[in-house]
Design a protein around this motif. Structure first.
Motif, short mmCIF file in Angstrom:
data_model
loop_
_atom_site.label_atom_id
_atom_site.label_comp_id
_atom_site.label_asym_id
_atom_site.label_seq_id
_atom_site.Cartn_x
_atom_site.Cartn_y
_atom_site.Cartn_z
N THR A 113 8.63 16.45 -1.24
CA THR A 113 8.72 15.78 -2.53
C THR A 113 8.00 14.43 -2.47
O THR A 113 7.73 13.91 -1.37
N ALA A 114 7.73 13.86 -3.61
CA ALA A 114 7.11 12.53 -3.67
C ALA A 114 7.98 11.51 -2.95
O ALA A 114 7.47 10.64 -2.23
N ASP A 115 9.29 11.59 -3.12
CA ASP A 115 10.20 10.65 -2.46
C ASP A 115 10.13 10.78 -0.94
O ASP A 115 10.17 9.79 -0.22
N GLU A 116 10.05 12.03 -0.44
CA GLU A 116 9.96 12.21 1.00
C GLU A 116 8.66 11.58 1.54
O GLU A 116 8.68 10.93 2.58
N PHE A 117 7.56 11.75 0.83
CA PHE A 117 6.30 11.16 1.30
C PHE A 117 6.37 9.64 1.29
O PHE A 117 5.83 9.00 2.19
N LEU A 118 7.03 9.06 0.31
CA LEU A 118 7.18 7.61 0.28
C LEU A 118 8.03 7.14 1.46
O LEU A 118 7.67 6.16 2.14
N GLU A 119 9.11 7.84 1.73
CA GLU A 119 9.97 7.49 2.87
C GLU A 119 9.19 7.60 4.19
O GLU A 119 9.26 6.71 5.04
N ARG A 120 8.45 8.68 4.36
CA ARG A 120 7.67 8.87 5.58
C ARG A 120 6.54 7.84 5.68
O ARG A 120 6.25 7.35 6.77
N THR A 121 5.93 7.51 4.57
CA THR A 121 4.87 6.49 4.58
C THR A 121 5.43 5.17 5.08
O THR A 121 4.85 4.53 5.95
N ASP B 129 0.81 -1.21 0.00
CA ASP B 129 0.00 0.00 0.00
C ASP B 129 0.85 1.27 0.00
O ASP B 129 0.33 2.36 -0.25
N ALA B 130 2.13 1.15 0.30
CA ALA B 130 2.97 2.32 0.56
C ALA B 130 2.95 3.33 -0.59
O ALA B 130 2.80 4.54 -0.35
N GLU B 131 3.09 2.90 -1.81
CA GLU B 131 3.16 3.85 -2.93
C GLU B 131 1.85 4.59 -3.12
O GLU B 131 1.84 5.80 -3.36
N GLY B 132 0.72 3.89 -2.98
CA GLY B 132 -0.59 4.54 -3.12
C GLY B 132 -0.84 5.53 -2.01
O GLY B 132 -1.36 6.64 -2.24
N ILE B 133 -0.49 5.16 -0.77
CA ILE B 133 -0.66 6.06 0.36
C ILE B 133 0.21 7.30 0.16
O ILE B 133 -0.24 8.44 0.35
N ALA B 134 1.47 7.08 -0.21
CA ALA B 134 2.40 8.20 -0.39
C ALA B 134 1.91 9.16 -1.48
O ALA B 134 2.00 10.39 -1.32
N ALA B 135 1.38 8.63 -2.56
CA ALA B 135 0.88 9.49 -3.64
C ALA B 135 -0.32 10.30 -3.17
O ALA B 135 -0.42 11.51 -3.45
N LEU B 136 -1.23 9.67 -2.44
CA LEU B 136 -2.39 10.38 -1.90
C LEU B 136 -1.95 11.45 -0.91
O LEU B 136 -2.43 12.59 -0.94
N TRP B 137 -1.02 11.10 -0.02
CA TRP B 137 -0.51 12.03 0.99
C TRP B 137 0.17 13.22 0.32
O TRP B 137 -0.08 14.37 0.70
#
Length: 154
Positions: free
Chosen positions: A39-47, A10-18
């Motif tokens: 950035t998108a990368d930061e949201f993915l890392e935080r997710t 789910d991580a990529e979908g959550i990060a994109a929504l966030w």
């Protein structure tokens, strides 16, 4: 709407929504220095870092939203733009409040984010004032003025 604990896939979908939700709701109300880190990368890392405390909501198998809890804090709460106005946010908030039952819960809302503030107030959350919140960033914590909301769920 169905709710379940977030999983690795789910991580990529959550990060994109966030990422998209954060920029639409916060970017105009916080310092440019903070926006530059989002950035998108930061949201993915935080997710990925918070996946264990994340719950996703789905409608017909499609990601409708998610929330993250951190002790007594509703740390993150997002609904996909395609589900706004459908009652999905209210249903997700009911799920949050049930998960936090027995506590005095709180959340931080960017000063000026009137869409979110109006929603929280509609749900019975009470603004306690403004405080300085150390938000997570890839460059380390950054102090930002936030509105603090609280709700007694005991």
């Amino acid at each position: 709407m169905e709710f379940r604990k977030a999983q690795d896939q789910d991580a990529e979908g959550i990060a994109a929504l966030w990422h998209s939700g954060w920029h639409s709701g916060h970017a105009a109300h916080v310092p440019a220095k903070l926006v530059a880190t989002r950035t998108a990368d930061e949201f993915l890392e935080r997710t990925r870092a918070h996946l264990e405390r994340t719950v996703v909501s789905e409608v017909s198998g499609q990601l409708a939203g998610f929330y993250m809890l951190k002790e007594d804090e509703l740390y993150q709460f997002y609904i996909d733009a395609g589900f706004r106005g459908t009652g999905a946010a209210l249903e997700q908030m009911r799920h949050v409040e049930e998960a936090m039952r027995g506590r005095i819960a709180w959340l931080a809302c960017a000063v000026g984010n009137l869409r979110a503030a109006t929603f929280y107030e509609k749900c019975g959350w009470v603004r306690q004032g403004t405080f300085v919140y150390a938000v997570e960033t890839s460059a380390g914590p950054m102090d930002v003025d936030e509105w603090r909301y609280q709700k007694d769920l005991r």
